[in-house]
Design an enzyme around this catalytic site. Structure first.
Site, mmCIF file in Angstrom:
data_model
loop_
_atom_site.group_PDB
_atom_site.id
_atom_site.type_symbol
_atom_site.label_atom_id
_atom_site.label_comp_id
_atom_site.label_asym_id
_atom_site.label_seq_id
_atom_site.Cartn_x
_atom_site.Cartn_y
_atom_site.Cartn_z
ATOM 1 N N LEU A 1 0.806 -1.213 0.000
ATOM 2 C CA LEU A 1 0.000 0.000 0.000
ATOM 3 C C LEU A 1 0.839 1.263 0.000
ATOM 4 C CD1 LEU A 1 -2.648 -1.171 2.593
ATOM 5 C CD2 LEU A 1 -2.962 -0.983 0.129
ATOM 6 N N GLY A 2 2.018 1.183 0.552
ATOM 7 C CA GLY A 2 2.865 2.361 0.585
ATOM 8 C C GLY A 2 4.204 2.065 1.218
ATOM 9 N N LYS A 3 5.165 2.893 0.875
ATOM 10 C CA LYS A 3 6.504 2.764 1.426
ATOM 11 C C LYS A 3 6.921 4.089 2.035
ATOM 12 C CE LYS A 3 8.073 -0.791 -1.847
ATOM 13 N NZ LYS A 3 9.118 -1.179 -2.834
ATOM 14 N N GLY A 4 7.707 3.998 3.084
ATOM 15 C CA GLY A 4 8.224 5.184 3.742
ATOM 16 C C GLY A 4 9.655 4.966 4.147
ATOM 17 N N ASP B 1 2.347 12.888 17.227
ATOM 18 C CA ASP B 1 2.421 13.009 15.764
ATOM 19 C C ASP B 1 1.022 13.048 15.165
ATOM 20 O OD1 ASP B 1 3.665 13.356 13.343
ATOM 21 O OD2 ASP B 1 4.010 11.229 12.989
ATOM 22 N N PHE C 1 10.700 4.340 6.986
ATOM 23 C CA PHE C 1 10.798 3.325 8.027
ATOM 24 C C PHE C 1 10.633 1.919 7.487
ATOM 25 C CE2 PHE C 1 6.391 4.035 7.434
ATOM 26 C CZ PHE C 1 5.845 2.777 7.528
ATOM 27 N N GLY C 2 9.940 1.738 6.379
ATOM 28 C CA GLY C 2 9.606 0.410 5.878
ATOM 29 C C GLY C 2 8.449 0.504 4.912
ATOM 30 N N LYS D 1 2.382 -3.800 8.862
ATOM 31 C CA LYS D 1 3.504 -2.868 8.875
ATOM 32 C C LYS D 1 4.788 -3.691 8.918
ATOM 33 C CE LYS D 1 4.733 1.390 11.360
ATOM 34 N NZ LYS D 1 4.297 2.251 12.487
#
EC number: 2.7.11.1
Length: 616
Positions: free
Chosen positions: A17-20, A136, A22-23, A40
């Site tokens: 679904l997505g990458k950042g 956050d 952090f992982g 996650k």
């Protein structure tokens, strides 16, 4: 399609679904229940070892919360292999930023902003009972559960940056909180408490109404400058105590100035840092009161004979702005607490009910309010404050509200409103006065401002009309928010929370006004007498993990060590009574879980918008 397996379950990975940094987050199919989940995934190395401990510790502290009533994401399980960590959560629909993007960043009506605010405040109040700071909060970390079945029902996600009061004595620079939503005490280097989350929520509320971040600073100087130009300078005693005050302010050379400090000019900042300040605001507000004039908010007050519906909506918007002003204060001890905010007339609809109960607007607001709180299989019940038993919101007396059935199908829950063209101010100095928030930023003396008091008198002499509510804010930014809807919002340099703890800042203890039980008869009395619940005792632990948001996938660490679950503080992962069932919480409400399919996972599952997209 890959498969990963824990000790108790097996997951088929459907898509990433997505990458950042952090992982990544993947959508998976849980074979034991047939439900879709969000997984996650982080690399198993020494750097992320400590980070994962922090998030697991916070999730463990929250295991006693009912995710449906507390409006926090439901955690299912954690496991790891030789290469990666896996945290499994319920799958939610999309975050508020993506919802705004889909609707072309149209302003959200105040009634829907209230619905979201109520739930997030409930989550913050519950977290405070556990002595947890989220640290956050932003639109990307507030997720819509199911917009079709439960419009504007939301949950707070991503506790990777969260902290426990008793353990976080110091904060490192750079930073906690995403910059657009960063509280003044973090910007200035002052002691802080859970009210940093209240500031963030106030910024989110304003953003939902404006369709643009309230304070979209490109760096911390711009962030402080924006706040000063809208809300005025912080009081001198705050700047005297702030360890970072010299980054943004300098001593006022005028001996007769009201404030011994003044904001550094853009030229000063450029000369010192070689960084050019930018203007990224869409609306240059001279006070927070001007929020209600944006996007047609002041139309009702200008009409000669406004109808009852327009009056109700305008009164609701005005009440919302009053709450935002209580949430966005320079001093944290003057900032409203989550529990007191839940009693504010805007959230409780007390004022709207007393003056506009017969309007269609009130009925729509009430229905939206109820549906967001409805847990499948349960009637909507008021949440009770831990300290005095006073309901945060009370719906029992409205159960027989007239016309609810007809209202149900007569109007969509989200009314897509296109922002009307802003009337540009011809002269920015038309309405300057001594009370204007932005006055004195650059060290003007008192005598320089005396002439501003004559503006209304001069207008009266010359026959010009002086508006009662002040001018509309100046429209400063004309381009699209995303400069193309296909582009995702990218974080400006330095906007993320950082975990390289340095330049320690002392953490304040629980707010003084929150230490006593609440016995007030009104929401304001309740606040002054301590409307916030006293934090529960939390077991002391030896380690506190850094923020999860700034993990770099490419970062190489020498001699990486693999994660040992038994090394977590309290060794809760290895305790016999801390099984999967003890941390997963109640089953997700909504669609019944789908059972295992012979030919693999079902298609057409609800999409999940990654809660790990980049920060502002």
């Amino acid at each position: 399609m890959s498969t990963i397996q824990s000790e108790t379950d097996c997951y088929d990975i459907i898509e990433v679904l997505g990458k950042g940094t952090f992982g990544e987050v993947a959508k998976g199919w849980r074979r034991s229940t047939g439900e879709m989940v969000a997984i996650k995934i982080l690399k198993n190395d020494a750097y992320r070892n400590r980070i994962i401990k922090n998030e697991l510790k916070l999730l463990h502290c929250m295991r006693g919360l009912d995710p449906e009533e507390a409006h926090v994401i439901r955690f299912l399980e954690f496991f790891h292999d030789a290469l990666k960590f896996y945290l499994v959560f319920e799958l939610l629909e999309q975050n508020l930023f993506e919802f705004q993007k889909e609707n072309n960043f149209a302003p959200l009506p105040a009634r829907h902003i209230r619905t979201v605010t109520l739930q997030v405040l409930t989550a913050l109040a519950r977290l405070k009972e556990l002595a947890i700071i989220h640290a956050d909060l932003k639109p990307e970390n507030i997720m819509l559960v199911d917009q079709t079945r439960c419009p504007f029902r939301v949950k707070v996600i991503d506790f990777g940056s969260a902290s426990i009061f008793s353990e976080v004595r110091y904060v490192k620079e750079p930073y906690i909180q995403s910059r657009f939503y960063r509280a003044p005490e973090i910007l200035l280097g002052l002691p802080f408490c859970e009210k940093v989350d209240v500031w963030s929520l106030g910024c989110v509320m304003a953003e939902l109404h404006l369709g643009w971040p309230l304070y979209p600073g490109n760096n911390e100087y711009d962030q402080v400058r924006y706040i000063c130009e809208t809300q005025g300078l912080p009081k001198p005693h705050l700047l005297h105590a702030a360890c970072k005050a010299h980054h943004f302010f300098k001593r006022n050379p005028h001996p007769d100035a009201a404030n011994p400090w003044q904001l550094k000019s853009s030229a000063d900042y450029l000369a010192e840092t070689k960084v050019r300040p930018l203007e990224r605001r869409k609306y240059m507000l001279k006070s927070l009161d001007q929020i209600e004039t944006v996007n047609g908010g002041s139309v009702a007050s200008r009409l000669t004979f406004p109808d009852r519906e327009a009056l109700a909506e305008h009164a609701d918007l005005k009440s919302m702005v009053e709450l935002i002003k209580r949430m966005l204060t320079w001093e944290s001890h003057e900032r409203i607490s989550p529990s007191a905010a839940l009693r504010h007339p805007f959230v409780s609809m007390q004022q709207l009910r007393s003056a506009h109960e017969t309007t269609h607007y009130y009925q729509l607001s009430l229905r939206s309010y109820r549906l967001s709180l409805q847990v499948e299989g349960k009637p909507p019940t008021p949440v009770v404050a831990a300290e005095d038993g006073t309901p945060y919101y009370c719906l029992a007396e409205e159960k027989e509200a007239a016309g609810m059935g007809s209202v149900a199908g007569s109007s969509p829950f989200f009314r897509e409103e296109k922002a009307p063209g802003m009337q540009r101010a011809i002269d920015q100095l038309d309405d300057l006065s001594l009370q204007e928030a932005g006055h004195g930023l650059w060290g003007e003396t008192c005598t320089n401002a005396v002439s501003d008091m004559m503006v209304p008198l001069k207008a009266a002499i010359t026959g010009h009309h002086v508006p009662d509510s002040g001018p509309e804010p100046i429209l400063a930014f004309y381009s699209s928010r995303l400069a193309g809807r296909h582009k995702a919002r990218k974080p400006p340099a330095g906007s993320k929370s950082d975990s390289n703890f340095s330049n320690l800042i002392r953490l304040s203890q629980v707010s003084p006004e929150d230490d006593r039980p609440c016995r007030g008869s009104s929401w304001e009395e309740g606040e002054h007498l301590g409307a916030s619940a006293e934090p529960l005792a939390i077991l002391q632990r030896d380690e506190d993990g850094p923020n999860i948001d700034n993990m770099t996938m490419e970062a190489e660490r020498p001699d990486p060590e693999l994660f040992d679950p038994s090394s977590c503080p309290g060794e809760w992962l290895s305790e016999p009574d801390c099984t999967l069932e003890s941390v997963r919480g109640p089953r997700a409400q909504g669609l019944p879980p789908r059972r295992s399919h012979q030919h693999g996972p079902p298609r057409g599952a609800t999409s999940f918008l990654q809660h790990v997209t980049g920060h502002h």
